[in-house]
Design a protein around this motif. Structure first.
Motif, PDB file in Angstrom:
ATOM      1  N   VAL A 154       0.945  -1.189   0.011  1.00 29.78           N
ATOM      2  CA  VAL A 154       0.196  -0.652  -0.122  1.00 29.78           C
ATOM      3  C   VAL A 154       0.301   0.876   0.222  1.00 29.78           C
ATOM      4  CG1 VAL A 154      -1.866   1.151   1.253  1.00 29.78           C
ATOM      5  CG2 VAL A 154      -1.486  -1.760   1.791  1.00 29.78           C
ATOM      6  N   THR A 155       0.856   2.094  -1.056  1.00 35.03           N
ATOM      7  CA  THR A 155       1.677   3.317  -1.126  1.00 35.03           C
ATOM      8  C   THR A 155       0.798   4.609  -1.165  1.00 35.03           C
ATOM      9  OG1 THR A 155       1.328   3.176  -3.610  1.00 35.03           O
ATOM     10  CG2 THR A 155       3.970   1.987  -1.848  1.00 35.03           C
ATOM     11  N   VAL A 156       0.628   5.858  -0.888  1.00 33.81           N
ATOM     12  CA  VAL A 156       0.022   6.942  -0.873  1.00 33.81           C
ATOM     13  C   VAL A 156       1.141   7.920  -1.659  1.00 33.81           C
ATOM     14  CG1 VAL A 156      -1.795   6.312   0.449  1.00 33.81           C
ATOM     15  CG2 VAL A 156       0.482   7.782   1.865  1.00 33.81           C
ATOM     16  N   LEU A 157       0.394   8.585  -2.115  1.00 38.55           N
ATOM     17  CA  LEU A 157       1.380   9.958  -2.834  1.00 38.55           C
ATOM     18  C   LEU A 157       0.790  11.084  -1.659  1.00 38.55           C
ATOM     19  CD1 LEU A 157       2.212   9.644  -5.551  1.00 38.55           C
ATOM     20  CD2 LEU A 157       0.461  11.102  -6.433  1.00 38.55           C
ATOM     21  N   SER A 158       2.117  11.975  -1.552  1.00 37.04           N
ATOM     22  CA  SER A 158       3.146  12.590  -0.302  1.00 37.04           C
ATOM     23  C   SER A 158       2.166  13.455  -1.488  1.00 37.04           C
ATOM     24  CB  SER A 158       3.602  12.143   0.367  1.00 37.04           C
ATOM     25  OG  SER A 158       5.027  12.489  -0.634  1.00 37.04           O
ATOM     26  N   GLY A 159       2.473  14.943  -0.512  1.00 38.01           N
ATOM     27  CA  GLY A 159       1.886  16.229  -0.685  1.00 38.01           C
ATOM     28  C   GLY A 159       3.554  16.678  -1.603  1.00 38.01           C
ATOM     29  N   ASP A 160       4.705  15.861  -1.383  1.00 33.65           N
ATOM     30  CA  ASP A 160       6.104  16.510  -2.620  1.00 33.65           C
ATOM     31  C   ASP A 160       6.180  15.378  -3.360  1.00 33.65           C
ATOM     32  OD1 ASP A 160       6.482  14.428  -1.288  1.00 33.65           O
ATOM     33  OD2 ASP A 160       8.479  15.024  -0.598  1.00 33.65           O
ATOM     34  N   GLY A 161       5.435  14.791  -3.904  1.00 35.36           N
ATOM     35  CA  GLY A 161       4.429  13.739  -5.252  1.00 35.36           C
ATOM     36  C   GLY A 161       5.808  12.654  -5.036  1.00 35.36           C
ATOM     37  N   ARG A 162       6.147  12.736  -3.734  1.00 40.78           N
ATOM     38  CA  ARG A 162       6.925  11.110  -3.767  1.00 40.78           C
ATOM     39  C   ARG A 162       5.786  10.066  -2.863  1.00 40.78           C
ATOM     40  NH1 ARG A 162      10.570  10.275   0.020  1.00 40.78           N
ATOM     41  NH2 ARG A 162       9.675  11.904   1.110  1.00 40.78           N
ATOM     42  N   GLN A 163       6.218   9.034  -3.904  1.00 34.64           N
ATOM     43  CA  GLN A 163       5.532   8.534  -3.245  1.00 34.64           C
ATOM     44  C   GLN A 163       5.494   7.414  -1.250  1.00 34.64           C
ATOM     45  OE1 GLN A 163       3.516   5.286  -4.852  1.00 34.64           O
ATOM     46  NE2 GLN A 163       3.305   6.033  -6.688  1.00 34.64           N
ATOM     47  N   VAL A 164       4.975   7.273  -0.942  1.00 40.04           N
ATOM     48  CA  VAL A 164       5.585   6.708   0.345  1.00 40.04           C
ATOM     49  C   VAL A 164       4.264   5.241   0.274  1.00 40.04           C
ATOM     50  CG1 VAL A 164       4.877   6.765   3.206  1.00 40.04           C
ATOM     51  CG2 VAL A 164       5.978   9.023   1.351  1.00 40.04           C
ATOM     52  N   VAL A 165       4.805   4.200   1.138  1.00 43.62           N
ATOM     53  CA  VAL A 165       4.785   3.166   1.604  1.00 43.62           C
ATOM     54  C   VAL A 165       4.129   3.492   3.160  1.00 43.62           C
ATOM     55  CG1 VAL A 165       5.605   1.348   2.333  1.00 43.62           C
ATOM     56  CG2 VAL A 165       6.617   2.722  -0.069  1.00 43.62           C
ATOM     57  N   THR A 166       3.039   2.562   3.261  1.00 46.29           N
ATOM     58  CA  THR A 166       2.178   2.481   4.115  1.00 46.29           C
ATOM     59  C   THR A 166       2.085   1.517   5.210  1.00 46.29           C
ATOM     60  OG1 THR A 166      -0.286   2.667   3.757  1.00 46.29           O
ATOM     61  CG2 THR A 166       0.354   4.378   4.050  1.00 46.29           C
ATOM     62  N   PHE A 167       1.804   0.222   4.384  1.00 49.31           N
ATOM     63  CA  PHE A 167       2.057  -0.833   4.049  1.00 49.31           C
ATOM     64  C   PHE A 167       3.044  -1.610   3.246  1.00 49.31           C
ATOM     65  CE2 PHE A 167       0.790  -5.440   3.769  1.00 49.31           C
ATOM     66  CZ  PHE A 167       0.920  -5.973   5.080  1.00 49.31           C
ATOM     67  N   PRO A 168       4.222  -2.182   3.682  1.00 52.25           N
ATOM     68  CA  PRO A 168       5.483  -2.906   2.588  1.00 52.25           C
ATOM     69  C   PRO A 168       4.878  -4.025   1.955  1.00 52.25           C
ATOM     70  CG  PRO A 168       6.224  -3.526   5.159  1.00 52.25           C
ATOM     71  CD  PRO A 168       4.124  -2.409   5.013  1.00 52.25           C
ATOM     72  N   GLY A 169       3.744  -4.295   2.504  1.00 56.04           N
ATOM     73  CA  GLY A 169       3.284  -5.363   1.589  1.00 56.04           C
ATOM     74  C   GLY A 169       3.942  -7.556   2.126  1.00 56.04           C
ATOM     75  N   ILE A 170       2.972  -8.163   1.652  1.00 53.60           N
ATOM     76  CA  ILE A 170       3.529  -9.222   2.155  1.00 53.60           C
ATOM     77  C   ILE A 170       4.684 -10.031   1.092  1.00 53.60           C
ATOM     78  CG2 ILE A 170       2.892 -11.676   3.024  1.00 53.60           C
ATOM     79  CD1 ILE A 170       0.047 -10.685   3.774  1.00 53.60           C
ATOM     80  N   PRO A 171       5.855 -10.036   1.705  1.00 51.32           N
ATOM     81  CA  PRO A 171       6.806 -10.403   0.684  1.00 51.32           C
ATOM     82  C   PRO A 171       6.539 -11.955  -0.437  1.00 51.32           C
ATOM     83  CG  PRO A 171       8.378 -10.447   2.546  1.00 51.32           C
ATOM     84  CD  PRO A 171       6.221 -10.499   2.879  1.00 51.32           C
ATOM     85  N   TYR A 172       6.346 -12.057  -1.030  1.00 50.80           N
ATOM     86  CA  TYR A 172       6.182 -13.559  -1.872  1.00 50.80           C
ATOM     87  C   TYR A 172       7.415 -14.610  -0.950  1.00 50.80           C
ATOM     88  CZ  TYR A 172       4.416 -10.777  -6.243  1.00 50.80           C
ATOM     89  OH  TYR A 172       3.868  -9.876  -7.018  1.00 50.80           O
ATOM     90  N   PRO A 173       8.015 -14.109  -0.983  1.00 56.38           N
ATOM     91  CA  PRO A 173       8.878 -15.597  -0.201  1.00 56.38           C
ATOM     92  C   PRO A 173       8.200 -16.094   0.815  1.00 56.38           C
ATOM     93  CG  PRO A 173      10.901 -14.325  -0.960  1.00 56.38           C
ATOM     94  CD  PRO A 173       8.548 -12.944  -0.857  1.00 56.38           C
ATOM     95  N   VAL A 174       7.235 -14.851   1.473  1.00 51.00           N
ATOM     96  CA  VAL A 174       7.021 -15.430   3.202  1.00 51.00           C
ATOM     97  C   VAL A 174       5.482 -16.272   2.750  1.00 51.00           C
ATOM     98  CG1 VAL A 174       5.141 -14.945   5.484  1.00 51.00           C
ATOM     99  CG2 VAL A 174       7.174 -13.935   4.083  1.00 51.00           C
ATOM    100  N   ILE A 175       5.100 -15.756   1.683  1.00 50.04           N
ATOM    101  CA  ILE A 175       3.610 -16.344   1.140  1.00 50.04           C
ATOM    102  C   ILE A 175       4.256 -17.840   0.418  1.00 50.04           C
ATOM    103  CG2 ILE A 175       1.654 -16.290  -1.155  1.00 50.04           C
ATOM    104  CD1 ILE A 175       1.822 -13.438  -1.095  1.00 50.04           C
ATOM    105  N   ILE A 176       5.065 -18.007  -0.095  1.00 51.52           N
ATOM    106  CA  ILE A 176       5.683 -19.654  -0.385  1.00 51.52           C
ATOM    107  C   ILE A 176       5.106 -19.940   0.281  1.00 51.52           C
ATOM    108  CG2 ILE A 176       7.026 -20.005  -2.128  1.00 51.52           C
ATOM    109  CD1 ILE A 176       7.447 -17.923  -3.536  1.00 51.52           C
ATOM    110  N   MET A 177       5.955 -19.748   1.597  1.00 53.24           N
ATOM    111  CA  MET A 177       6.753 -20.083   2.528  1.00 53.24           C
ATOM    112  C   MET A 177       5.013 -20.588   3.300  1.00 53.24           C
ATOM    113  SD  MET A 177       8.179 -19.714   6.085  1.00 53.24           S
ATOM    114  CE  MET A 177       7.457 -17.785   6.473  1.00 53.24           C
ATOM    115  N   VAL A 178       4.422 -19.619   3.009  1.00 53.19           N
ATOM    116  CA  VAL A 178       3.119 -20.092   4.053  1.00 53.19           C
ATOM    117  C   VAL A 178       2.062 -21.198   3.327  1.00 53.19           C
ATOM    118  CG1 VAL A 178      -0.061 -19.943   5.007  1.00 53.19           C
ATOM    119  CG2 VAL A 178       2.244 -18.599   5.052  1.00 53.19           C
ATOM    120  N   VAL A 179       2.187 -21.836   1.891  1.00 54.92           N
ATOM    121  CA  VAL A 179       1.926 -22.481   0.523  1.00 54.92           C
ATOM    122  C   VAL A 179       2.813 -23.755   1.218  1.00 54.92           C
ATOM    123  CG1 VAL A 179       1.643 -23.222  -1.328  1.00 54.92           C
ATOM    124  CG2 VAL A 179       0.958 -20.748  -0.452  1.00 54.92           C
ATOM    125  N   VAL A 180       3.736 -23.629   1.092  1.00 56.22           N
ATOM    126  CA  VAL A 180       4.842 -24.602   0.702  1.00 56.22           C
ATOM    127  C   VAL A 180       4.659 -25.320   2.255  1.00 56.22           C
ATOM    128  CG1 VAL A 180       7.270 -25.547   1.648  1.00 56.22           C
ATOM    129  CG2 VAL A 180       6.237 -24.039  -0.706  1.00 56.22           C
TER     130      VAL A 180
END
Lengths: 323, 502
Positions: A154-180
């Motif tokens: 999840v990212t939001v556009l901050s006032g000065d035009g930069r992308q700011v990350v509010t939630f870094p997301g669940i890394p793919y390896p973590v998802i793969i780990m759960v599935v595996v």
């Protein structure tokens, strides 16, 4: 085993609480995800070797197979082959190594220690030979997605035009780990092959005289270990977007450690995926927490060694008192 | 009879949740063989371990040569002169006979070197005392089991033991080896050694026992002069009720339909040209001395060992058996002689063991196991075979020997086996459970299953079978009708004294 599992879970919780209290940035979304990310590769390897150990075997080739699969994927990718195809090829090569281990153990009746010790040398040698012992760099950007991408970022556009990350997301390896973990847990507990694996490890002769194909069962176990080592290799190399023929040295011992901490017996016949996951998280969290506290890598080694010994000793002491 | 050597009074031993011994008495005199009998779980092993210093009693006193003593461990008891020979011998196979006898106490030369010559000489003297011919320099692994036992006895003597405890010494010996052992026991008696003798084979006690003490459920039942008590009385005291018959009456009988046939089965150096047939509902015994090839025959039929020639037919159809998988598919089940080593995965659950030979039946085509179906199957057999267990999720290790054997039977029933090969089905199983296993075999025969039963106990063969094949050195020496034969006749065939077929 039950006691050991209890000890392991308690240790995991205690570690988590202690690190959360003593290290300011430990219990943050970012860091918890980092622990997951760092643990994922350990979990892949640990799950694979758990299959092998339950049959009464061992797989020492994991670290080398990691390097070989990553290198194969890297070289093919650099040669212009689609990233997913090169990943698949890396995985297949790793499965080939596992298959070879299985065949050596069953058809030639080699002790697993010897067969996989040989494979450890061979796979490492091949990885070094095909790369001329140099890291494979200059890989396409897509090569890094598997190891660095995340879901639900999840990212939001901050006032000065930069992308700011509010939630870094669940890394793919973590998802793969759960599935595996879920898939291989299911196979072990609810599928015929899992039942055969436990039977072979508990009493090979009884399994054979019950009509279980002991050779096929063992080959499957080594195949699983090889495949998951291959997955580890691909994820690891993808994270650094470089294929390292020197990667993964000694990782098989981490894998064995997480299985053993989680209650898998080296004698065969017992062990669970849940236990191995706990073992992997204990090691992963220790590494992460101690790093954040600025504890040196050497001291970390000492502590992890003590944890391995303590986990198994607790189980042994309990058994002795039962007698 | 001699003076008192060893005595315990009112000895009680508790384990968590179990009262293993409840005010038990026991007394041993110099120069006597005192048999200790009881079913599994009666407390024999516990008592034995208290006498030999492994356990200490919670209550009660141990007197040795008239004085109260406390042993803190087995070494102390051994030094005092009490030795124990366990069923599973405790020898190091790769060391020589002499090295085993003197392990930890080797005669030394100046400078701490082991004096091999002295050691071998002393070992030779000890073995000579037993009148056994074993070279002290041979490694133990080349010796047959009976000789290893002699080495254990010699080792016990080297401690100048005055009390020798023997746990099931004959369970793995042949008839002639048993004779040899009994001779040694007589020698020891004459030398004033007191022997505590534990055995399941009550018949053999008549050759050696002076007195017998019976335990049941950890309680002391009584001590009797062996000459004053009949075998039937002894059994009824052990089981706490009268066993009318030692063997259940056969309700089944062979039908005329041939179910199974073996022709010219050969395994070079082991089995020579063996042919026989088996009928539906028949119990066919296989007798022979140790090394005659009984187990080897079963394993060759079952595909567990390779064979060099011969044909096997089931219901007239020729079978190609190259591995147990082939035999099992065809409908043959094998209950191996050593349950824990080859029949069961003792660390696994009861239900998992029952379904082990037929997991396909409780799983989907894709291989997913249905736990509920598995539980129902297991519960069905637990009821049908009267397996005593708290639940089908019990670890098999915790079941008694008889119940474990029933689990193996259940495994083959679930596989719908048409021919069952029982290899020593009642070895190491207590009297009451033996009866149950025999009854079960009769029931199975009644359902039309063909049963092959290998046994070293001739009374068992005579009590249960319809016909008996006698093997001698890998050859079929004779086929006898059970009703018309005797123990002596079987032994004559087994010893190779006569052969009906040559």
């Amino acid at each position: 085993m039950v006691v050991q599992r209890f000890v392991a879970i308690s240790a995991l919780i205690v570690l988590f609480v202690v690190f959360s209290v003593t290290t300011p940035k430990f219990f943050t979304v970012q860091n918890v995800l980092t622990v997951g990310l760092q643990t994922s590769t350990m979990a892949f390897m640990g799950i694979g070797v758990t299959y092998v150990i339950i049959t009464g075997g061992i797989d020492l080739s994991i670290g080398s197979v990691i390097a070989l699969s990553g290198v194969v994927a890297g070289l093919l990718s650099r040669a212009g082959i689609a990233v997913w195809v090169s990943f698949l090829c890396g995985l297949l090569v790793a499965m080939g190594c596992g298959m070879a281990n299985g065949l050596l153990v069953t058809r030639l009746s080699l002790p697993p220690f010897i067969a996989t010790l040989g494979m450890m040398q061979i796979a490492r040698g091949v990885a070094l030979q095909v790369t001329g012992a140099r890291a494979v760099a200059g890989l396409p950007e897509k090569f890094g997605v598997l190891g660095n991408g995340a879901l639900f970022r999840v990212t939001v556009l901050s006032g000065d035009g930069r992308q700011v990350v509010t939630f870094p997301g669940i890394p793919y390896p973590v998802i793969i780990m759960v599935v595996v973990a879920c898939v291989f847990n299911f196979l072990l507990r609810r599928h015929r092959i899992g039942r055969f694996i436990y039977a072979v490890g508990s009493n090979e002769e009884a399994a054979r005289l019950s009509g279980i194909d002991v050779s096929r069962t063992k080959i499957v176990a080594y195949l699983v270990s090889g495949a998951l080592a291959g997955l580890t290799g691909i994820v690891m190399m993808s994270r650094i977007v470089t294929a390292q023929p020197n990667a993964g040295v000694g990782y098989e011992l981490d894998a064995i450690a997480s299985a053993v901490i989680g209650g898998t017996s080296l004698m065969g016949g017992s062990g669970t995926i849940a236990g191995t996951m706990i073992g992997a998280f204990i090691i992963g969290m220790l590494r992460n927490g101690l790093n954040m506290q600025g504890v040196s890598y050497f001291i970390q080694q000492i502590i992890i060694g003590l944890v391995i010994i303590a986990a198994v000793a607790a189980d042994r002491l309990q058994r002795r008192s039962e007698k | 009879m001699g003076e008192e050597l060893l005595r315990v009074e009112n000895v009680t031993k508790r384990f968590p949740g179990v009262l293993a011994l409840d005010r038990v008495h026991f007394e041993l005199r110099r120069g006597e063989v005192h048999a200790l009998v009881g079913e599994n779980g009666a407390g024999k092993s516990t008592l034995m371990k208290i006498l030999s210093g492994v356990y200490r009693p919670d209550e009660g006193t141990l007197y040795y040569k008239g004085k109260p003593v406390v042993f803190h461990n087995a070494q102390e008891a051994q030094r005092a002169g009490i030795s124990i020979i366990y069923q599973e011998l405790n020898l190091m196979p790769h060391l020589t006979v002499a090295q085993n006898i003197f392990i930890g106490r080797e005669p030394l030369r100046f400078g701490g070197y082991i004096d091999d010559r002295q050691m071998n000489r002393q070992a030779r003297e000890l073995l000579a005392r037993l009148h056994v011919d074993i070279d002290p320099t041979t490694p133990v692994y080349v010796l047959p089991l009976s000789k290893r036992q002699m080495v254990e006895i010699a080792k016990a003597l080297s401690f100048r033991s005055e009390v020798l405890i023997m746990d099931e010494p004959t369970s793995a010996l042949t008839e002639s080896e048993i004779d040899e052992l009994f001779k040694v026991i007589h020698q020891l008696k004459q030398q004033g050694v007191g022997i505590i003798y534990i055995s399941h084979r009550l018949e053999e006690l008549k050759h050696i026992a002076d007195r017998v003490t019976v335990l049941r459920d950890g309680k002391y039942i009584g001590t009797y002069n062996y000459s004053d008590i009949t075998l039937e009385e002894l059994v009824s005291k052990m089981v706490g009720r009268t066993l009318e018959h030692k063997f259940p009456p056969r309700t089944s009988s062979p039908t005329g339909r041939k179910i199974f046939e073996v022709k010219h089965l050969t395994r070079v150096g082991v089995l020579h040209d063996i042919s026989f047939e088996l009928y539906e509902g028949e119990i066919l015994g296989i007798a022979g001395l140790m090394g005659a090839g009984r187990t080897e025959l079963a394993r060759a039929i079952f595909g567990a060992d390779p064979k060099d020639g011969g044909e096997i037919y089931l219901r007239g159809r020729r079978l190609e058996i190259h591995s147990p998988i082939d035999a099992i598919r065809a409908g043959i089940g094998y209950l191996p002689e050593d349950r824990k080593l080859a029949g069961l995965a003792v660390e696994m659950l009861l239900c998992e063991n029952i379904t082990m030979a037929n997991v396909e039946e409780i799983s989907s085509r894709m291989g997913v196991i249905f736990p509920l179906r598995e539980r129902k199957v297991a519960e069905h057999y637990v009821r049908e075979l009267d397996i005593r267990t708290p639940s089908v999720y019990q670890v098999v290790k915790n079941l008694s020997g008889g119940n474990q054997q029933k689990v193996v039977v259940a495994k083959w029933l679930f596989r719908k086996a048409k021919v069952l090969i029982f290899d020593e089905p009642t070895r190491g199983i207590d009297v009451g459970a033996k009866y149950a296993i025999h009854k079960l075999m009769d029931q199975l025969a009644g359902q039309g299953i063909g049963i092959i039963m290998i046994s070293s106990e001739l009374p068992e063969l005579l009590g249960m079978t319809d016909r008996i094949l006698v093997l001698h050195e890998g050859r079929l020496a004779g086929v006898l009708r059970t009703r018309e034969t005797t123990q002596e006749e079987i032994l004559n065939y087994a010893a190779g004294l006569v052969s009906a077929l040559s």
